[in-house]
Design an enzyme around this catalytic site. Structure first.
Site, PDB file in Angstrom:
ATOM      1  N   ASP A   1      66.187  55.800 113.454  1.00 54.73           N
ATOM      2  CA  ASP A   1      66.691  57.167 113.263  1.00 54.73           C
ATOM      3  C   ASP A   1      65.609  58.009 112.587  1.00 54.73           C
ATOM      4  O   ASP A   1      64.601  57.472 112.129  1.00 54.73           O
ATOM      5  CB  ASP A   1      67.976  57.161 112.423  1.00 54.73           C
ATOM      6  CG  ASP A   1      67.869  56.198 111.256  1.00 54.73           C
ATOM      7  OD1 ASP A   1      66.785  56.109 110.643  1.00 54.73           O
ATOM      8  OD2 ASP A   1      68.869  55.525 110.948  1.00 54.73           O
TER       9      ASP A   1
ATOM     10  N   ASP B   1      64.747  60.769 109.656  1.00 55.67           N
ATOM     11  CA  ASP B   1      65.208  61.428 108.430  1.00 55.67           C
ATOM     12  C   ASP B   1      64.264  62.560 108.072  1.00 55.67           C
ATOM     13  O   ASP B   1      63.042  62.398 108.101  1.00 55.67           O
ATOM     14  CB  ASP B   1      65.243  60.417 107.271  1.00 55.67           C
ATOM     15  CG  ASP B   1      66.272  59.322 107.516  1.00 55.67           C
ATOM     16  OD1 ASP B   1      67.282  59.599 108.184  1.00 55.67           O
ATOM     17  OD2 ASP B   1      66.052  58.191 107.051  1.00 55.67           O
TER      18      ASP B   1
ATOM     19  N   ASP C   1      61.620  53.684  97.625  1.00 55.27           N
ATOM     20  CA  ASP C   1      61.415  52.303  97.199  1.00 55.27           C
ATOM     21  C   ASP C   1      59.983  51.800  97.415  1.00 55.27           C
ATOM     22  O   ASP C   1      59.252  51.571  96.463  1.00 55.27           O
ATOM     23  CB  ASP C   1      62.463  51.365  97.840  1.00 55.27           C
ATOM     24  CG  ASP C   1      62.685  51.582  99.334  1.00 55.27           C
ATOM     25  OD1 ASP C   1      61.927  52.359  99.946  1.00 55.27           O
ATOM     26  OD2 ASP C   1      63.606  50.958  99.896  1.00 55.27           O
TER      27      ASP C   1
HETATM   28  P1  ATP Z   1      65.490  51.581 108.675  1.00 51.10           P
HETATM   29  O1  ATP Z   1      64.462  51.311 109.704  1.00 51.10           O
HETATM   30  O2  ATP Z   1      66.335  50.410 108.372  1.00 51.10           O
HETATM   31  O3  ATP Z   1      66.281  52.836 108.880  1.00 51.10           O
HETATM   32  P2  ATP Z   1      64.492  53.037 106.420  1.00 51.10           P
HETATM   33  O4  ATP Z   1      63.300  52.814 105.552  1.00 51.10           O
HETATM   34  O5  ATP Z   1      64.526  54.287 107.198  1.00 51.10           O
HETATM   35  O6  ATP Z   1      64.625  51.767 107.339  1.00 51.10           O
HETATM   36  P3  ATP Z   1      66.924  53.951 105.286  1.00 51.10           P
HETATM   37  O7  ATP Z   1      68.003  53.166 104.628  1.00 51.10           O
HETATM   38  O8  ATP Z   1      67.209  54.696 106.534  1.00 51.10           O
HETATM   39  O9  ATP Z   1      65.748  52.919 105.518  1.00 51.10           O
HETATM   40  O10 ATP Z   1      66.353  54.932 104.173  1.00 51.10           O
HETATM   41  C1  ATP Z   1      65.460  55.984 104.462  1.00 51.10           C
HETATM   42  C2  ATP Z   1      64.469  56.130 103.316  1.00 51.10           C
HETATM   43  O11 ATP Z   1      65.157  56.431 102.099  1.00 51.10           O
HETATM   44  C3  ATP Z   1      63.664  54.874 103.005  1.00 51.10           C
HETATM   45  O12 ATP Z   1      62.539  54.746 103.814  1.00 51.10           O
HETATM   46  C4  ATP Z   1      63.297  55.098 101.536  1.00 51.10           C
HETATM   47  O13 ATP Z   1      62.235  56.004 101.423  1.00 51.10           O
HETATM   48  C5  ATP Z   1      64.552  55.763 100.987  1.00 51.10           C
HETATM   49  N1  ATP Z   1      65.516  54.779 100.455  1.00 51.10           N
HETATM   50  C6  ATP Z   1      66.583  54.252 101.105  1.00 51.10           C
HETATM   51  N2  ATP Z   1      67.248  53.386 100.318  1.00 51.10           N
HETATM   52  C7  ATP Z   1      66.608  53.363  99.157  1.00 51.10           C
HETATM   53  C8  ATP Z   1      66.800  52.670  97.931  1.00 51.10           C
HETATM   54  N3  ATP Z   1      67.811  51.812  97.772  1.00 51.10           N
HETATM   55  N4  ATP Z   1      65.931  52.917  96.916  1.00 51.10           N
HETATM   56  C9  ATP Z   1      64.919  53.791  97.068  1.00 51.10           C
HETATM   57  N5  ATP Z   1      64.673  54.456  98.195  1.00 51.10           N
HETATM   58  C10 ATP Z   1      65.482  54.262  99.230  1.00 51.10           C
HETATM   59 MG    MG Z   2      66.133  55.009 108.421  1.00 49.43          MG
END
Ligand code: ATP
Ligand code: MG
Length: 449
Positions: free
Chosen positions: A67, A69, A146
């Site tokens: 997705d 963001d 993170d």
């Molecule tokens: P995915 O491919 O699973 O979507 P993602 O990195 O995009 O991986 P998301 O859960 O969609 O994960 O979160 C988007 C962003 O928000 C992350 O890349 C990170 O920068 C931030 N984020 C999400 N969860 C946390 C957390 N628990 N602590 C700190 N930052 C977070």
């Molecule tokens: Mg994501």
């Protein structure tokens, strides 16, 4: 509860490295059209707009992001006004979902670290972040994220990648490094440990040694996380297509026992026995299905995770004199009640798991009208797959599984022949159940759970 101080490391990014378009490989053609629309529209309205997080990380790897963001300096109300097709969501942190048919683009306002003593960011006594709703600048937003590789910003203004934390270098070195002090960051949100495992496995990245060290220390903090959130994370971990590797890594860091305490208990008792085999086979199958573009279901995996604890408990109960049917039913109840304390399985999942389990003994009846009824059961396919799993790992006779495989492919006429009692068995009650001419191995034989 105590009000938090800012992060122990720098609260605001001071160093920034901007990678111009020729210095990175992200092309607009890889970005979803709807995400581009959102970015351009925000820019047109005079706001800053960036892609951030997993999508930038994945684009840099040449992978298709799950997705997209977006982050901006527009506040949620301003975002809502810019996009008529948007809805504000989130209690802990308000953000907008912009809807384009089935695709949703998440648009968040930059998060701030908050002033010391402010009451908008709240930690509990273990240092876990409970509330976090302060808006800020991009330089602050970066510290809320993170891993460094998740904190890269793709700027729609000049198509550059903005890096405050050395994320690009870590990305090239395939390293997951937490921003700031690893122990503090895990303490703030222990789910980050599960995220570390998920990303390490999915991306093939290694954990930075500091991150690894902190994880060994902080593993037990995961048990303070609400079970509903752990359930969501467990789904992401095990339905990702890398379930087997994930399982091994979670066990290595002592995280698996928090998610599946009863399973861990059985595994530690019989490390090389078939409980482990059934589980491993289930995880492998599920990864193969995903690789083949097939669907996998959460209830099937959970049924596999918990089958051994159910059996173990049922055997104990039978040894104390309980009848088999009751023993299995009680054991299933106990194991499920225990499991929902760590991961809040919804009721439709626990119901489906029970069905898969309770259909197992019914496979032993291969005579008369029972097989033709069983095959029409809505959960037949999953239960049959579960039988194959047991048969492949020493928990049921392979001949029984073969009988059912043949029965499904047979014509009606053949099916009728297959379910006729053999001469020898006629009139004998036990012969009816064993008509596939094999014995049933585990103790769920012949009874419903
Ligand atoms: P995915 O491919 O699973 O979507 P993602 O990195 O995009 O991986 P998301 O859960 O969609 O994960 O979160 C988007 C962003 O928000 C992350 O890349 C990170 O920068 C931030 N984020 C999400 N969860 C946390 C957390 N628990 N602590 C700190 N930052 C977070
Ligand atoms: Mg994501």
């Amino acid at each position: 509860m105590i009000n938090s101080a800012r992060h122990e490391a720098e609260p605001v990014a001071t160093k920034v490295r901007v990678y111009s378009r020729p210095e990175h490989n992200i092309s607009r053609s890889q970005i979803s059209e709807n995400a581009l629309k959102v970015l351009y529209k925000l820019q047109k309205e005079g706001f800053d707009a960036y892609l951030v997080g997993g999508c930038v990380r994945d684009l840099l790897l040449g992978r298709e992001p799950k997705d997209f963001d977006v982050v901006t300096n527009a506040d949620p109300e301003q975002i809502r006004k810019v996009f008529r097709n948007s809805r504000l969501i989130g209690r802990r942190f308000r953000l907008a979902h912009v809807h384009f048919g089935r695709e949703v683009i998440e648009v968040a306002t930059f998060r701030g670290a908050g002033e010391e003593q402010n009451d908008k960011q709240v930690l509990n006594k273990e240092g876990r972040l409970l509330r976090d709703n302060v808006y800020g600048s991009i330089e602050e937003d970066v510290w809320r994220r993170d891993f460094t590789v998740n904190a890269l910003y793709y700027n729609i203004k000049d198509f550059s990648v903005v890096d405050f934390v050395g994320g690009m270098a870590d990305h090239k070195a395939a390293t997951l490094r937490l921003i700031g002090d690893p122990e503090t960051r895990f303490r703030e949100d222990p789910v980050r440990m599960l995220r570390a495992v998920r990303f390490a496995v999915k991306l093939g990245f290694k954990l930075h040694p500091d991150c690894e060290k902190a994880m060994h220390k902080a593993a037990e903090l995961l048990s303070s996380i609400p079970s509903a959130r752990l359930y969501d994370e467990a789904l992401k971990l095990f339905l990702s297509g890398y379930a087997l590797q994930t399982f091994e890594m979670l066990r290595h860091y002592g995280l698996f026992q928090v998610l599946f305490p009863a399973t861990e208990n059985c595994l530690s008792m019989e490390e090389n026995g078939f409980p482990r085999l059934l589980l491993i086979k289930a995880l492998e199958n599920s990864d193969n299905r995903i690789a083949d573009g097939k669907t996998v279901t959460a209830y099937f995996l959970f049924a596999a995770f918990l089958w051994e604890p159910v059996q173990m408990r049922a055997k104990e109960k039978m040894a104390r004199g309980m009848v088999e049917f009751m023993a299995y039913q009680d054991a299933a109840n106990e194991v499920i009640s225990m499991q929902i304390k760590s991961t809040a399985l919804p009721r439709h999942i626990t119901l489906a798991m029970r069905e898969v389990w309770s259909l197992q003994p019914k496979f032993n009846a291969c005579i008369g009208s029972k097989p033709s009824r069983l095959i029409t059961h809505p959960r037949f396919r999953a239960a049959y797959d579960f039988l194959l799993l047991r048969a492949g790992t020493g928990g049921a006779e392979p001949e029984l599984a073969q009988w059912w495989t043949k029965y499904q492919d047979a014509s009606e006429n053949e099916q009728r022949k297959m379910t006729q009692p053999s001469r020898k068995a006629q009139g004998s009650k036990s012969g009816r159940k064993r008509s596939y001419r094999g014995k049933v191995k585990d103790s769920a034989a012949g009874n419903e759970i």
